[in-house]
Design a protein around this motif. Structure first.
Motif, PDB file in Angstrom:
ATOM      1  N   ASP A   1      92.302   0.619  12.176  1.00 12.18           N
ATOM      2  CA  ASP A   1      91.348   0.491  11.093  1.00 12.18           C
ATOM      3  C   ASP A   1      91.725   1.515  10.042  1.00 12.18           C
ATOM      4  O   ASP A   1      92.071   2.637  10.361  1.00 12.18           O
ATOM      5  N   GLU A   2      91.617   1.096   8.803  1.00  8.94           N
ATOM      6  CA  GLU A   2      92.119   1.977   7.752  1.00  8.94           C
ATOM      7  C   GLU A   2      91.261   3.204   7.543  1.00  8.94           C
ATOM      8  O   GLU A   2      91.709   4.213   7.051  1.00  8.94           O
ATOM      9  N   LYS A   3      89.992   3.113   7.958  1.00  9.66           N
ATOM     10  CA  LYS A   3      89.112   4.265   7.732  1.00  9.66           C
ATOM     11  C   LYS A   3      88.914   5.063   9.000  1.00  9.66           C
ATOM     12  O   LYS A   3      87.939   5.757   9.187  1.00  9.66           O
ATOM     13  N   TYR A   4      89.845   4.886   9.897  1.00 11.93           N
ATOM     14  CA  TYR A   4      89.681   5.487  11.220  1.00 11.93           C
ATOM     15  C   TYR A   4      89.710   6.999  11.186  1.00 11.93           C
ATOM     16  O   TYR A   4      90.542   7.615  10.566  1.00 11.93           O
ATOM     17  N   MET A   5      88.775   7.551  11.858  1.00  9.89           N
ATOM     18  CA  MET A   5      88.771   8.981  12.097  1.00  9.89           C
ATOM     19  C   MET A   5      88.345   9.137  13.544  1.00  9.89           C
ATOM     20  O   MET A   5      87.221   8.843  13.892  1.00  9.89           O
TER      21      MET A   5
ATOM     22  N   LEU B   1      88.667 -10.402   7.075  1.00 15.52           N
ATOM     23  CA  LEU B   1      88.492 -10.096   8.493  1.00 15.52           C
ATOM     24  C   LEU B   1      89.587  -9.127   8.890  1.00 15.52           C
ATOM     25  O   LEU B   1      90.707  -9.198   8.387  1.00 15.52           O
ATOM     26  N   ASN B   2      89.249  -8.209   9.788  1.00 11.29           N
ATOM     27  CA  ASN B   2      90.251  -7.285  10.308  1.00 11.29           C
ATOM     28  C   ASN B   2      91.493  -8.064  10.748  1.00 11.29           C
ATOM     29  O   ASN B   2      91.404  -8.984  11.546  1.00 11.29           O
ATOM     30  N   PRO B   3      92.670  -7.702  10.195  1.00 16.66           N
ATOM     31  CA  PRO B   3      93.884  -8.487  10.451  1.00 16.66           C
ATOM     32  C   PRO B   3      94.192  -8.691  11.936  1.00 16.66           C
ATOM     33  O   PRO B   3      94.670  -9.750  12.328  1.00 16.66           O
TER      34      PRO B   3
ATOM     35  N   LYS C   1     106.418  -7.764  10.870  1.00 17.77           N
ATOM     36  CA  LYS C   1     105.423  -6.741  10.608  1.00 17.77           C
ATOM     37  C   LYS C   1     104.669  -7.214   9.379  1.00 17.77           C
ATOM     38  O   LYS C   1     105.271  -7.499   8.349  1.00 17.77           O
ATOM     39  N   ARG C   2     103.348  -7.355   9.483  1.00 17.87           N
ATOM     40  CA  ARG C   2     102.578  -7.885   8.369  1.00 17.87           C
ATOM     41  C   ARG C   2     101.760  -6.800   7.695  1.00 17.87           C
ATOM     42  O   ARG C   2     101.147  -5.985   8.371  1.00 17.87           O
ATOM     43  N   ALA C   3     101.757  -6.817   6.382  1.00 15.82           N
ATOM     44  CA  ALA C   3     100.928  -5.871   5.625  1.00 15.82           C
ATOM     45  C   ALA C   3      99.813  -6.664   4.962  1.00 15.82           C
ATOM     46  O   ALA C   3     100.073  -7.600   4.213  1.00 15.82           O
ATOM     47  N   PHE C   4      98.568  -6.310   5.290  1.00 15.66           N
ATOM     48  CA  PHE C   4      97.417  -7.001   4.717  1.00 15.66           C
ATOM     49  C   PHE C   4      96.890  -6.170   3.560  1.00 15.66           C
ATOM     50  O   PHE C   4      96.425  -5.048   3.758  1.00 15.66           O
ATOM     51  N   THR C   5      96.948  -6.745   2.367  1.00 17.95           N
ATOM     52  CA  THR C   5      96.617  -5.958   1.188  1.00 17.95           C
ATOM     53  C   THR C   5      95.126  -5.670   1.063  1.00 17.95           C
ATOM     54  O   THR C   5      94.736  -4.584   0.679  1.00 17.95           O
ATOM     55  N   HIS C   6      94.275  -6.652   1.445  1.00 16.46           N
ATOM     56  CA  HIS C   6      92.838  -6.448   1.234  1.00 16.46           C
ATOM     57  C   HIS C   6      92.298  -5.274   2.031  1.00 16.46           C
ATOM     58  O   HIS C   6      91.360  -4.624   1.632  1.00 16.46           O
ATOM     59  N   ARG C   7      92.881  -5.050   3.198  1.00 16.07           N
ATOM     60  CA  ARG C   7      92.357  -3.972   4.034  1.00 16.07           C
ATOM     61  C   ARG C   7      93.337  -2.818   4.147  1.00 16.07           C
ATOM     62  O   ARG C   7      93.110  -1.882   4.900  1.00 16.07           O
ATOM     63  N   ASP C   8      94.461  -2.917   3.471  1.00 13.61           N
ATOM     64  CA  ASP C   8      95.463  -1.862   3.553  1.00 13.61           C
ATOM     65  C   ASP C   8      95.820  -1.579   5.010  1.00 13.61           C
ATOM     66  O   ASP C   8      95.739  -0.462   5.475  1.00 13.61           O
ATOM     67  N   MET C   9      96.154  -2.626   5.723  1.00  9.08           N
ATOM     68  CA  MET C   9      96.468  -2.484   7.144  1.00  9.08           C
ATOM     69  C   MET C   9      97.748  -3.221   7.472  1.00  9.08           C
ATOM     70  O   MET C   9      98.152  -4.122   6.764  1.00  9.08           O
ATOM     71  N   ALA C  10      98.342  -2.838   8.570  1.00  2.37           N
ATOM     72  CA  ALA C  10      99.539  -3.530   9.023  1.00  2.37           C
ATOM     73  C   ALA C  10      99.333  -4.009  10.453  1.00  2.37           C
ATOM     74  O   ALA C  10      98.629  -3.383  11.228  1.00  2.37           O
ATOM     75  N   THR C  11      99.925  -5.139  10.791  1.00  2.00           N
ATOM     76  CA  THR C  11      99.909  -5.580  12.185  1.00  2.00           C
ATOM     77  C   THR C  11     101.337  -5.899  12.609  1.00  2.00           C
ATOM     78  O   THR C  11     102.199  -6.163  11.777  1.00  2.00           O
TER      79      THR C  11
END
Lengths: 180, 659
Positions: A122-126, B160-162, B572-582
């Motif tokens: 999660d991007e806001k993970y702490m 949704l969370n990637p 490796k996927r980068a999801f822009t809306h959540r700034d996350m990678a899977t």
């Protein structure tokens, strides 16, 4: 056998299994528990080199150095103190400078030689332990907001993921075979 | 408008649940049949309204109505339709709505199909079921309303969370919830029996199908979650001893024990009090699981946004139900009549052995999961209890249980002949020793591996032995054997299949944990890495655009003995809306093993960190659980247990063999 004897056999069997289980649990608790420490804890409690521990804090900005063959070194800070962590392997997807991290490994004179690095999906993970440690140091507001504010302008509460896989754990290249 | 209708339907469902909780219980107390009969229509209507409510939320997701806070926070208009639908339960509020939907579904099924239950028991069970439902409706409406609106709807949702944008989300939570919530039926049966104060073998026969259904779904749900974590998290682990996994394992262990103790109660009227207690404990563990996952006391990917009010509310539900039911148990259980006698060496004795080890193992998992929380609350020290703890406690407790599995079904009721059973298991022991020797000769490796493989083979062949004995294979003429096989109750087949599945799973676990080959290295185009007997060649690297993500794909070719046998493309996927990678792993099946390749970071010099594993036998883990679930299904299809089956005549009941 009379009813009484049967009941006794049943109870004795049950107590025996429970006793074995209690023994196993106590033994395992002695051997396999790892304490969480912030960098300040390590300094203040004078944790001995050779101790296995979990160290948590923020990855100090600008501190990540990548070496040969997936070796990596970075500083973990809680604002007051800093500990160097050395690790070899693939870092979790969400490992970033300025973000919370927990590393588990053995303390030596140079810092922590980690065999796993934990971050969450999660991007806001702490990590809660990290947040608590930072609050204790009085660096919660400044560090957290600085680190988070830039990345996530939204001020809504963190939405963590749903029923699904767990936190990502980076496993080192060196542990070889057994992952379980 | 639709969200308001959904909200309103949920309030109506709460009102119906209240009626369903109170009126039939008054009827049971006063002996008024008309009041008891209220339970059935209210249970059906309650399900209808929760269904409407759930449909309303689903509709809001499908049309991407971002004025609903829940939709805005967890969906995105660019997502494929299937993920829009699965997003409904990919968040706290929606998942709780799914929870009550399934709870109401079980109530409605009982109302509609269990015709041969005595009216008072039927009414009381539905009433208890409604009390549980009431608590969760209040929880949703007071602390986690999924229909809350936003004053200023955003133009686009926050996605949704990637990690959850996967078909796994469509399967894992619903299966798991049917399992968790299914045990509420066992709980309601137990509480109703205590309220009425009468319990007998018939009670066990009525409750068993419900336990079986819950057990089958929980088994599949846990297995599916494990496989999902395996392919999605990118480092090839399939069980992490994460507190949230433990939260699902504990009800499974207690539920498995319950399944077996209910058998003793059904056949021999023994272990009554214990079975009732287990039924209460199993559902209590399901509730504790919900609490651990939903309250935010644990940091895990499974925990949603933490709101202290929710944690406190769930804790109150927990105290109410666990405390209340145990009080009821302490008050009423002493009135239950003692059951039949049996010798320690007997079928009953073996099932007691099973229960003892399963519940003790469950207790060690409980300690390992909750000890860190308790210690932190009491002393402030923060510790982590990881896989080593569970391997050192849970593992040793499973070994005697697994050795005992083939013995149980072969022992006679009341008084068994251990020596005779051991003789009949000679073939299984022989097969186990053969497997052990072959394993040492072929694979060598750590001493645990051959022993584990031998034990797995013993369990499988032991299960087959049970069937062979029952149909007199090789002892009687073929015709007799066939006739016996046809006449053998489905539950006997179910037992053997489920036990064999356990052995298959053990083979998979041993294979994966002992012979897993891991290779982590940085690779560039043209590089070749060796993983076990395979060569992995880096052919090239692509950047691609997906719907709501960008991805980095690496093409590998797999060679075995110089021959190209497959191409793999992990990404490796980068999801822009959540700034996350899977990380999307690529898998190549070989036999029941898998070659597993996933990507790490892209290094500045253009090389990519690559993780590759060769995992022999790994698929047996999930195939084994599937076989276990099939065994459960066979058992469920047994005529005696069929939920809607007409009441068997007295004569048939008497002639029934004691299985």
């Amino acid at each position: 056998m009379t009813r009484k004897q049967r009941r006794f056999a049943l109870i004795a069997g049950g107590v025996a299994v429970l006793a074995v289980a209690v023994g196993l649990v106590l033994n395992a608790l002695n051997d396999s528990i790892v304490f969480f420490n912030s960098p300040t804890d390590v300094v203040e409690k004078k944790v001995q080199p050779g101790t296995r521990l979990r160290i948590g804090g923020l990855v100090a900005p600008g501190s990540v150095e990548r070496g040969e063959n997936l070796a990596v070194r970075f500083q973990v800070t809680d604002g007051a103190n800093t500990i160097t962590v050395a690790y070899k392997g693939i870092l979790p997807d969400l490992f970033r400078e300025g973000q919370g991290v927990i590393a588990e490994g053995v303390l030596d004179t140079a810092g922590v030689k980690a065999d796993s690095v934990l971050a969450k999906h999660d991007e806001k993970y702490m990590p809660r332990e990290v947040a608590d440690a930072l609050k204790k140091q009085g660096h919660w507001q400044s560090d957290y907001d600085k680190g988070q504010g830039a990345a996530t302008p939204a001020s809504t509460p963190a939405q963590a993921p749903a029923p699904g896989p767990q936190s990502s754990v980076a496993k080192p290249a060196s542990t070889g075979a057994a992952t379980q | 408008m639709i969200p308001e209708l959904g909200h309103y339907a949920l309030v109506l469902a709460l009102a119906l649940a209240l009626a369903q909780a109170i009126v039939p219980l008054v009827g049971v107390r006063t002996g008024d049949a008309a009041l008891i009969a209220v339970a059935k229509p209210t249970a059906l209507a309650q399900f209808l309204f929760v269904g409407l409510s759930f449909a309303a939320l689903t509709a809001s997701y499908v049309v991407s109505d971002f004025s609903v806070e829940n939709v805005a926070a967890n969906s995105h208009s660019a997502m494929p339709l299937v993920y829009k639908i699965t997003s409904v339960w990919g968040n706290h509020e929606g998942s709780m709505l799914l929870w009550v939907l399934i709870l109401a579904l079980f109530g409605a099924l009982l109302a509609a199909f269990a015709r041969n239950l005595p009216a008072a028991l039927h009414g009381a069970i539905l009433a208890v079921q409604a009390i549980v439902a009431t608590a969760f409706y209040l929880f949703i409406l007071l602390t986690s309303n999924p229909f809350a609106r936003l004053a200023q709807p955003p133009l686009e949702g926050r996605d949704l969370n990637p990690i959850l944008q996967d078909i796994g989300l469509a399967i894992h939570p619903p299966l798991l919830y049917v399992g968790y919530v299914g045990f509420s039926m066992a709980f309601s049966f137990a509480a109703a029996a205590l309220l009425i104060g009468r319990i007998d073998a018939a009670w066990a026969r009525w409750v068993r199908p419900w336990i079986l259904v819950a057990w089958i779904f929980l088994t599949l749900g846990i297995a599916m979650g494990s496989y999902w974590a395996y392919y999605e998290l990118g480092w090839g682990g399939w069980w992490f001893w994460d507190p949230v996994e433990n939260a699902s394992l504990m009800p499974w262990l207690a539920g498995t024990a319950l399944l077996h103790s209910a058998l003793v109660m059904e056949k021999r009227e023994a272990l009554k009090v214990w079975t009732i207690l287990l039924a209460i404990l199993t559902f209590s563990l399901s509730l504790i699981g919900t609490f651990l996952v939903r309250s935010g006391v644990l940091t895990s990917v499974h925990s949603f946004a933490t709101d202290p009010a929710r944690g406190v509310f769930i804790l109150m539900i927990l105290v109410l139900f666990i405390g209340g039911s145990l009080t009821l148990f302490a008050w009423r259980a002493p009135m239950l009549r003692q059951g039949g006698l049996f010798a320690p060496v007997s079928r009953e004795g073996s099932l007691v052995f099973n229960n003892l080890f399963l519940t003790t193992a469950c207790a060690t998992v409980f300690v390992g999961t909750l000890y860190p929380l308790a210690l932190e609350a009491l002393t402030g020290a923060k510790i982590s209890v990881g896989a080593p703890f569970f391997n050192m406690t849970f593992g040793p407790l499973m070994v005697p249980l697994l050795i005992a599995v083939p013995f149980g079904p072969l022992l006679a009721w009341k008084r068994g002949d251990l020596l005779g059973v051991a003789q009949r298991l000679m073939a299984a022991s022989g097969a186990a020793i053969l497997a052990l020797v072959v394993t040492i000769a072929v694979a060598g490796g750590p001493v645990l591996a051959p022993l584990g493989i031998g034990l797995g083979v013993f369990v499988i062949v032991g299960a087959a032995t049970d069937l062979a004995e029952r149909i007199a294979l090789f002892r009687a003429p073929a015709g007799t054997t066939l006739r016996r096989a046809a006449g053998l109750p489905r539950s006997a087949w179910g037992t053997a299949v489920a036990h064999a599945g356990l052995g298959v799973m053990l083979l998979g676990i041993v294979g994966e944990s002992q012979w897993n080959i891991e290779r982590i290295t940085a690779m560039k185009a043209g590089d070749v890495a060796t993983v076990g007997r395979y060569e992995l060649a880096f052919d090239g690297l692509d950047q691609r655009e997906g719907g709501n993500y960008r991805e980095l794909v690496v093409r590998f070719s797999v060679r075995e003995g110089g021959v190209r046998i497959a191409t793999l493309a992990p990404s490796k996927r980068a999801f822009t809306h959540r700034d996350m990678a899977t990380t999307e792993a690529a898998l190549m099946r070989h036999g029941v093993g898998q070659l597993y390749v996933s990507l790490g970071d892209l290094n500045p010099d253009g090389s990519v960190a690559v993780r590759a594993y060769d995992k022999p036998l790994v698929l047996l883990i999930w195939i084994g659980t599937l076989v276990m679930a099939i065994g459960g299904g066979l058992s469920l299809s047994d005529r005696r247990l069929r939920v809607g089956a007409p009441r068997p005549s007295k004569a048939r009941l008497a002639a029934q063999p004691a299985e």
